[in-house]
Write an enzyme that holds these catalytic residues in place. Structure first.
Site, PDB file in Angstrom:
ATOM      1  N   ASP A   1      16.801  10.205 -36.758  1.00  0.00           N
ATOM      2  CA  ASP A   1      15.437  10.646 -36.449  1.00  0.00           C
ATOM      3  C   ASP A   1      14.797  11.000 -37.791  1.00  0.00           C
ATOM      4  O   ASP A   1      15.105  12.035 -38.384  1.00  0.00           O
ATOM      5  CB  ASP A   1      15.476  11.863 -35.520  1.00  0.00           C
ATOM      6  CG  ASP A   1      14.085  12.398 -35.193  1.00  0.00           C
ATOM      7  OD1 ASP A   1      13.100  11.938 -35.810  1.00  0.00           O
ATOM      8  OD2 ASP A   1      13.983  13.291 -34.330  1.00  0.00           O
TER       9      ASP A   1
ATOM     10  N   TYR B   1      16.013  18.989 -32.959  1.00  0.00           N
ATOM     11  CA  TYR B   1      14.735  19.165 -32.273  1.00  0.00           C
ATOM     12  C   TYR B   1      15.018  19.493 -30.809  1.00  0.00           C
ATOM     13  O   TYR B   1      15.906  18.899 -30.179  1.00  0.00           O
ATOM     14  CB  TYR B   1      13.911  17.882 -32.412  1.00  0.00           C
ATOM     15  CG  TYR B   1      12.687  17.826 -31.535  1.00  0.00           C
ATOM     16  CD1 TYR B   1      11.677  18.780 -31.667  1.00  0.00           C
ATOM     17  CD2 TYR B   1      12.540  16.833 -30.582  1.00  0.00           C
ATOM     18  CE1 TYR B   1      10.556  18.739 -30.855  1.00  0.00           C
ATOM     19  CE2 TYR B   1      11.410  16.781 -29.767  1.00  0.00           C
ATOM     20  CZ  TYR B   1      10.430  17.735 -29.907  1.00  0.00           C
ATOM     21  OH  TYR B   1       9.328  17.693 -29.101  1.00  0.00           O
TER      22      TYR B   1
ATOM     23  N   ARG C   1       3.251  -5.432 -20.409  1.00  0.00           N
ATOM     24  CA  ARG C   1       4.515  -4.684 -20.412  1.00  0.00           C
ATOM     25  C   ARG C   1       5.527  -5.350 -21.326  1.00  0.00           C
ATOM     26  O   ARG C   1       6.317  -4.687 -22.005  1.00  0.00           O
ATOM     27  CB  ARG C   1       5.078  -4.586 -18.990  1.00  0.00           C
ATOM     28  CG  ARG C   1       6.491  -3.984 -18.942  1.00  0.00           C
ATOM     29  CD  ARG C   1       6.926  -3.662 -17.529  1.00  0.00           C
ATOM     30  NE  ARG C   1       6.879  -4.802 -16.639  1.00  0.00           N
ATOM     31  CZ  ARG C   1       7.820  -5.762 -16.581  1.00  0.00           C
ATOM     32  NH1 ARG C   1       8.863  -5.723 -17.388  1.00  0.00           N
ATOM     33  NH2 ARG C   1       7.708  -6.747 -15.714  1.00  0.00           N
TER      34      ARG C   1
ATOM     35  N   LYS D   1       3.350  12.317 -34.793  1.00  0.00           N
ATOM     36  CA  LYS D   1       3.254  13.237 -35.924  1.00  0.00           C
ATOM     37  C   LYS D   1       2.682  12.541 -37.166  1.00  0.00           C
ATOM     38  O   LYS D   1       1.537  12.130 -37.172  1.00  0.00           O
ATOM     39  CB  LYS D   1       4.608  13.892 -36.120  1.00  0.00           C
ATOM     40  CG  LYS D   1       4.997  14.703 -34.857  1.00  0.00           C
ATOM     41  CD  LYS D   1       6.338  15.337 -34.945  1.00  0.00           C
ATOM     42  CE  LYS D   1       6.611  16.219 -33.735  1.00  0.00           C
ATOM     43  NZ  LYS D   1       6.738  15.458 -32.455  1.00  0.00           N
TER      44      LYS D   1
END
Length: 346
Positions: A183, A108, A56, A208
């Site tokens: 972004d 988005y 983690r 993506k």
């Protein structure tokens, strides 16, 4: 920005060249190993002597892909998390109750949804403005309250272009404590580097272009300063949102082919955009000289990317086009080696 963010070779070469210093492997494996482990054995009872203790907090495979992405993005430090929306969620943890966020008016859908939640439940004011106009951003700047200015360029889905460089300069001049966040998913680090244009944080949906095959979900965050990076790492470690070892390995493998994939996808998109425009449709694509922001985009990025949108003026006609496509699968994402199509209004 540290020397670690400097490029020794052209970016297409850097994509496939993994720096040995970022991978500590006793067996000199040609491919970065997958350390598929949740925890690491310590040398002593006080936990000292080991670089890693719990995945983690850190994992060698994740360290390798983060170092590689930091180099590509020219970032002081980069992080990989579970999804692109997780990346934004981590960044939004830097905003406190009573502070404000300035964001675009063409975002988005997932971004808009998360910003709406923050506004409704966290006491944060969100201003949605037309970021293609620098003046609209300046009107909302408050030296005390403004914490984040969140940009997309190109935007999704209307492909609007924001002058990132000018906006970042104005924000930092008026609001020294504010962070400019971009972004950059629509361009990828291969075509556009927003940290060099003045952004403090650049993030991506690694699902993506970076991964490129739609076989994993990931988010990527790059920071221009070590101070901001430490703040983000605290959130990632505390919330446990870091990317797992196997997905980190898949992401690293995908990034290696980013250059060649992007070049071909972009070339195809350019031809399709020209064809659609020749049919009399309204086409939104920064690679077309008819685009009013054509020159601005060229000053910010090295290419127009592989995402375009177009308007038919008739919903029924749009449905027939989408449902009649054969090579284009109906999907809500992009950046994959396969072509995709969707109707945002539906």
């Amino acid at each position: 920005m540290s020397d670690a963010g400097a490029h020794k070779y052209r970016l297409a070469t850097e994509l496939v060249h993994i720096d040995c210093d970022s991978v500590k492997d006793n067996y000199n494996a040609a491919s970065v190993p997958i350390y598929q482990t949740a925890t690491f054995k310590q040398h002593s009872a006080d936990g000292s002597g080991g670089e890693y203790d719990y995945s983690r907090s850190g994992n060698p495979t994740r360290t390798a892909v983060e170092a590689h992405l930091a180099k590509i993005m020219r970032a002081e430090r980069a992080f990989v998390v579970s999804t692109g929306m997780t990346a934004l969620d981590v960044v939004l943890r830097l905003v406190k109750t009573g502070q404000e966020i300035i964001a675009g008016d063409d975002l988005y859908g997932g971004t808009n949804r998360l910003l709406t939640y923050v506004a409704q439940h966290c006491g944060v004011k969100v201003h949605n403005v037309d970021t293609t106009e620098v003046a609209r951003v300046e009107e909302r700047l408050d030296p005390v309250k403004t914490r984040l200015v969140l940009l997309e360029s190109p935007t999704n889905p209307l492909i609007k272009i924001a002058d990132i460089r000018t906006i970042a300069a104005r924000v930092h001049a008026v609001c020294p404590a504010a962070l400019v966040v971009v972004d950059n998913t629509m361009m990828s680090p291969y075509l556009q580097n927003t940290l060099e244009q003045g952004a403090d944080i650049e993030y991506h949906s690694g699902t993506k272009y970076l991964a490129g095959h739609h076989d994993l979900m990931a988010g990527v965050i790059g920071c221009r300063s070590a101070e901001v990076a430490e703040q983000l790492y605290f959130v990632i470690n505390a919330s446990g949102s870091g990317l797992g070892p196997f997905d980190s390995w898949l992401l690293l493998r995908g990034v290696k082919t980013l250059g060649i994939r992007m070049e071909k996808q972009q070339s195809n998109a350019q031809q399709i955009a020209a064809f659609l425009e020749a049919q009399g449709l309204t086409v939104h694509y920064p690679g077309l000289k008819s685009n009013p922001r054509y020159e601005l985009h060229r000053s910010l990025a090295s290419g127009p990317g592989a995402v375009l949108s177009f308007e038919t003026g008739d919903v029924a006609m749009s449905e027939r086009i989408v449902e009649g496509a054969r090579l284009w699968g109906i999907s809500v994402s992009f950046g994959c080696i396969n072509s995709l199509i969707s109707m945002p209004c539906k």
